[in-house]
Scaffold this active site. Structure first.
Site, PDB file in Angstrom:
ATOM      1  N   LYS A   1       0.881  -1.369   0.189  1.00 42.45           N
ATOM      2  CA  LYS A   1       0.106   0.009  -0.015  1.00 42.45           C
ATOM      3  C   LYS A   1       0.854   1.391   0.100  1.00 42.45           C
ATOM      4  O   LYS A   1       1.963   1.147   0.458  1.00 42.45           O
ATOM      5  CB  LYS A   1      -0.980   0.070   1.164  1.00 42.45           C
ATOM      6  CG  LYS A   1      -0.148   0.111   2.438  1.00 42.45           C
ATOM      7  CD  LYS A   1      -0.807   0.499   3.635  1.00 42.45           C
ATOM      8  CE  LYS A   1      -0.958   1.979   4.011  1.00 42.45           C
ATOM      9  NZ  LYS A   1       0.125   2.358   4.916  1.00 42.45           N
TER      10      LYS A   1
ATOM     11  N   HIS B   1      -5.809   0.421   6.978  1.00 43.99           N
ATOM     12  CA  HIS B   1      -5.733  -0.309   8.032  1.00 43.99           C
ATOM     13  C   HIS B   1      -7.356  -0.083   8.708  1.00 43.99           C
ATOM     14  O   HIS B   1      -7.938  -1.320   9.452  1.00 43.99           O
ATOM     15  CB  HIS B   1      -4.829  -0.035   8.952  1.00 43.99           C
ATOM     16  CG  HIS B   1      -3.379  -0.021   8.211  1.00 43.99           C
ATOM     17  ND1 HIS B   1      -2.952  -0.951   7.454  1.00 43.99           N
ATOM     18  CD2 HIS B   1      -2.339   0.897   8.247  1.00 43.99           C
ATOM     19  CE1 HIS B   1      -1.717  -0.649   6.671  1.00 43.99           C
ATOM     20  NE2 HIS B   1      -1.332   0.276   7.486  1.00 43.99           N
TER      21      HIS B   1
ATOM     22  N   LYS C   1      -0.655  10.746  14.491  1.00 44.48           N
ATOM     23  CA  LYS C   1       0.835  10.612  14.704  1.00 44.48           C
ATOM     24  C   LYS C   1       1.125  11.519  16.092  1.00 44.48           C
ATOM     25  O   LYS C   1       0.476  12.379  16.211  1.00 44.48           O
ATOM     26  CB  LYS C   1       1.640  10.895  13.671  1.00 44.48           C
ATOM     27  CG  LYS C   1       1.307  10.008  12.572  1.00 44.48           C
ATOM     28  CD  LYS C   1       2.666   9.527  11.754  1.00 44.48           C
ATOM     29  CE  LYS C   1       2.250   8.559  10.719  1.00 44.48           C
ATOM     30  NZ  LYS C   1       2.474   7.099  10.889  1.00 44.48           N
TER      31      LYS C   1
ATOM     32  N   ASP D   1      -3.220   7.397   4.597  1.00 41.54           N
ATOM     33  CA  ASP D   1      -2.002   6.360   5.098  1.00 41.54           C
ATOM     34  C   ASP D   1      -2.626   5.388   5.907  1.00 41.54           C
ATOM     35  O   ASP D   1      -2.302   4.125   6.168  1.00 41.54           O
ATOM     36  CB  ASP D   1      -1.061   7.001   5.717  1.00 41.54           C
ATOM     37  CG  ASP D   1       0.258   6.400   6.145  1.00 41.54           C
ATOM     38  OD1 ASP D   1       0.617   5.531   5.397  1.00 41.54           O
ATOM     39  OD2 ASP D   1       0.652   6.617   7.359  1.00 41.54           O
TER      40      ASP D   1
ATOM     41  N   GLU E   1      -0.332   6.713  17.341  1.00 38.44           N
ATOM     42  CA  GLU E   1       0.907   6.273  17.344  1.00 38.44           C
ATOM     43  C   GLU E   1       1.767   7.534  17.901  1.00 38.44           C
ATOM     44  O   GLU E   1       1.447   8.728  17.959  1.00 38.44           O
ATOM     45  CB  GLU E   1       1.469   6.711  15.630  1.00 38.44           C
ATOM     46  CG  GLU E   1       0.845   5.370  15.030  1.00 38.44           C
ATOM     47  CD  GLU E   1       1.413   5.238  13.454  1.00 38.44           C
ATOM     48  OE1 GLU E   1       2.559   4.490  13.528  1.00 38.44           O
ATOM     49  OE2 GLU E   1       0.827   6.002  12.704  1.00 38.44           O
TER      50      GLU E   1
ATOM     51  N   HIS F   1      -0.927  -4.814   6.377  1.00 35.13           N
ATOM     52  CA  HIS F   1      -0.264  -5.945   7.336  1.00 35.13           C
ATOM     53  C   HIS F   1      -1.344  -5.896   8.512  1.00 35.13           C
ATOM     54  O   HIS F   1      -0.895  -6.756   9.381  1.00 35.13           O
ATOM     55  CB  HIS F   1       1.089  -5.122   7.684  1.00 35.13           C
ATOM     56  CG  HIS F   1       1.374  -3.997   8.410  1.00 35.13           C
ATOM     57  ND1 HIS F   1       0.998  -2.758   7.871  1.00 35.13           N
ATOM     58  CD2 HIS F   1       1.627  -3.643   9.728  1.00 35.13           C
ATOM     59  CE1 HIS F   1       1.256  -1.857   8.927  1.00 35.13           C
ATOM     60  NE2 HIS F   1       1.538  -2.257  10.024  1.00 35.13           N
TER      61      HIS F   1
ATOM     62  N   LYS G   1      -1.910  -9.294  11.631  1.00 36.01           N
ATOM     63  CA  LYS G   1      -1.692  -8.701  13.187  1.00 36.01           C
ATOM     64  C   LYS G   1      -2.260 -10.067  13.920  1.00 36.01           C
ATOM     65  O   LYS G   1      -3.389 -10.065  13.952  1.00 36.01           O
ATOM     66  CB  LYS G   1      -1.912  -7.667  13.589  1.00 36.01           C
ATOM     67  CG  LYS G   1      -0.854  -6.384  13.292  1.00 36.01           C
ATOM     68  CD  LYS G   1      -1.231  -5.067  13.771  1.00 36.01           C
ATOM     69  CE  LYS G   1      -0.410  -3.913  13.283  1.00 36.01           C
ATOM     70  NZ  LYS G   1       0.708  -4.025  13.843  1.00 36.01           N
TER      71      LYS G   1
HETATM   72  C1  BG6 Z   1       1.956   2.059   8.007  1.00 34.87           C
HETATM   73  C2  BG6 Z   1       1.904   3.631   7.647  1.00 34.87           C
HETATM   74  O1  BG6 Z   1       0.996   1.506   6.971  1.00 34.87           O
HETATM   75  O2  BG6 Z   1       1.457   1.586   9.225  1.00 34.87           O
HETATM   76  C3  BG6 Z   1       2.740   4.066   8.956  1.00 34.87           C
HETATM   77  O3  BG6 Z   1       2.173   3.953   6.487  1.00 34.87           O
HETATM   78  C4  BG6 Z   1       2.180   3.705  10.163  1.00 34.87           C
HETATM   79  O4  BG6 Z   1       2.423   5.550   8.695  1.00 34.87           O
HETATM   80  C5  BG6 Z   1       2.134   2.030  10.289  1.00 34.87           C
HETATM   81  O5  BG6 Z   1       3.313   4.028  10.950  1.00 34.87           O
HETATM   82  C6  BG6 Z   1       1.646   1.672  11.432  1.00 34.87           C
HETATM   83  O6  BG6 Z   1       1.699   0.239  11.545  1.00 34.87           O
HETATM   84  P1  BG6 Z   1       1.979  -0.538  13.080  1.00 34.87           P
HETATM   85  O7  BG6 Z   1       1.972  -1.863  12.550  1.00 34.87           O
HETATM   86  O8  BG6 Z   1       3.139   0.135  13.570  1.00 34.87           O
HETATM   87  O9  BG6 Z   1       0.878  -0.119  13.849  1.00 34.87           O
END
Ligand code: BG6
Length: 491
Positions: A142, A234, A333, A229, A210, A172, A176
């Protein structure tokens, strides 16, 4: 052990490969899932000296996997060769052409860990060189485009050379461990399903907070922002798993058909509804005097930018099961803590029979995805003792770390092996991606119509302060955050 395979990683010298793909391969090798005869080709646009590449690979793996087993690391490195393909300029080094054989015996996985803009030209190039065979699969990272049109264009280009059954669009979050557990929680427990609907659920809240800023990814991030993003992929995938109907089984298309129905039922935003149902924000300087944090603009080294680093949305799913139940989605973020959690807030009991009429809190199911995986069910209990009924909310907790000694594999480990096994269940089908873009565009377009601007929030804070989405719902701070603060105060 999985079947024999060959893996060709485009962007093999890139950040994602070092951070996620090689460590995932290391663990799969260590745990005996990958056989010794697997061949891996790390492709980059520039030609790369093999010895230097392997040296870098070694130090990167050891950086991300401190304490890694050196013998396994060396074994993995021995399986990886570096090579050059510059698809746009039709250039490749000799090592590339000699690496590919005509054999179709092994599964051949092309992993495109590159910007989506070059997915089409890479696919075309691979086709022109006859590198794609019937046993090939392609993994697409992505974000797939910036809007519906560009996403469709990329999908069209790739579809010219690969069939849909060969395409693995990765998100991803679907790999998880706790996200997978959502499926088990919902579909292996009878008690939840009967109340998993608008009759019993008041609202659903999905938060992915985050603590990191945009770091060195500023140039990339500034073209996307939090909505594209994180939400477009997600958070929407999490929403789908919570809201979908039970699939008949776990076959890829059975699950994806159900997710698609949810995406299609998402209510579009309009110029009349966008402002009351969305908020976007951008972080400014924050932190403490001792530990100051830069602003987003400082991070991306620009004087101005409209890109949002925080977004909160009130979404509605217009179908029979969810009519009238708001789904709150939030991600940002530079929040004070990193955590992701899903909260299902049940409705209050219809009538309080207890004499003192003290508040009877409603049940709440919390699924913590990270950092500490946990499931928690809040219920009312009687406080022991004689006399009248005194009661309070009490949480039944299942803390994964306390109950399971397993290492939690990273999402990429499961997803990579699923590609090799040919299991598309955890990958997005093209129509899902299209439906999610349509909904996301009803946000971006109406933000434009209304000229919506970012609410500024300090780095290391919980995002834009009190705002319209919080009315009537206690989600300014999640349960997790309140607990953390209570703990800190207690210390
Ligand atoms: C990514 C985003 O797909 O996922 C990032 O591009 C983000 O900006 C990340 O930080 C977060 O993934 P995780 O697994 O750390 O929650």
């Amino acid at each position: 052990m999985t079947e024999k395979f060959e893996l060709i990683i485009f962007g093999g010298d890139g950040d994602l490969s070092y951070r996620k793909i090689y460590p995932a391969l290391y663990y799969r090798l260590k745990e005996g899932q990958i056989s010794d005869d697997v061949r891996i080709l790390a492709v980059s646009r520039k030609s790369y000296d093999l010895a230097k590449f392997r040296e870098k690979l070694r130090s990167e793996i050891l950086f991300y996997e401190k304490g890694a087993d050196l013998e396994i690391v060396e074994k993995l490195i021995g399986m990886i060769t570096s090579s050059q393909i510059d698809a746009d300029n039709q250039v490749e080094c000799d090592a590339t052409s000699t690496w590919f054989t005509n054999s179709t015996e092994k599964v051949r996985v092309f992993y495109l860990a590159t910007p989506a803009a070059v997915f089409g030209s890479i696919s075309k190039y691979l086709h022109s060189k006859n590198y794609i065979n019937e046993n090939s699969r392609v993994v697409l990272e992505k974000p797939l485009g910036k809007d519906l049109k560009s996403s469709e264009q990329i999908n069209d280009e790739v579809a010219t050379y690969f069939k849909e059954e060969q395409i693995y669009r990765i998100d991803h979050y679907l790999g998880k461990e706790t996200v997978q557990n959502l499926m088990v929680l919902r579909f292996a427990n009878n008690i939840f399903e009967s109340s998993w609907n608008a009759k019993d659920i008041d609202n659903v809240q999905i938060t992915v907070a985050e603590s990191i800023g945009v770091g060195t990814r500023g140039a990339f991030y500034d073209q996307y922002g939090a909505l594209l993003d994180m939400v477009q992929n997600h958070l929407l995938q999490l929403l789908c798993l919570i809201a979908m109907e039970p699939p008949v089984n776990l076959e890829a298309d059975e699950v994806r058909d159900e997710k698609l129905k949810v995406l299609k039922a998402l209510r579009f935003y309009t110029p009349e509804t966008i402002e009351a149902n969305s908020i976007r924000g951008q972080y400014t300087r924050g932190g403490t005097d001792k530990d100051p944090l830069p602003s987003y603009l400082e991070d991306i080294e620009k004087f101005s930018s409209k890109t949002e680093t925080f977004v909160a949305l009130k979404a509605n799913i217009d179908n029979w099961r969810w009519g009238g139940v708001p789904f709150y989605l939030r991600t940002g973020k530079r929040m004070p803590h990193r955590y992701s959690e899903i909260i299902i807030n049940f409705k209050k009991v219809p009538h309080n029979i207890f004499m003192d009429k003290k508040n009877v809190e409603s049940n709440r199911l919390t699924v913590r995805l990270q950092p500490d995986e946990k499931i928690e069910l809040l219920q009312m209990v009687k406080i022991p003792g004689p006399g009248g009924y005194r009661y309070k909310p009490y949480a039944l907790e299942l803390d994964y770390a306390d109950h399971f000694e397993h290492r939690f594999p990273d999402a990429y480990e499961r997803l990579l092996m699923d590609v090799v096994r040919g299991n598309q269940t955890l990958f997005m089908r093209r129509d899902e991606v299209k439906a999610s873009w349509k909904w996301v565009e009803s946000i971006t377009k109406n933000w434009e119509v209304k000229n919506t601007s970012n609410v500024l929030y300090e780095a290391d804070s919980w995002g834009p302060g009190k705002h319209v989405l919080e009315e009537g719902h206690d989600w300014a701070k999640s349960h997790h955050v309140k607990r953390l603060e209570e703990k800190e105060q207690g210390e």
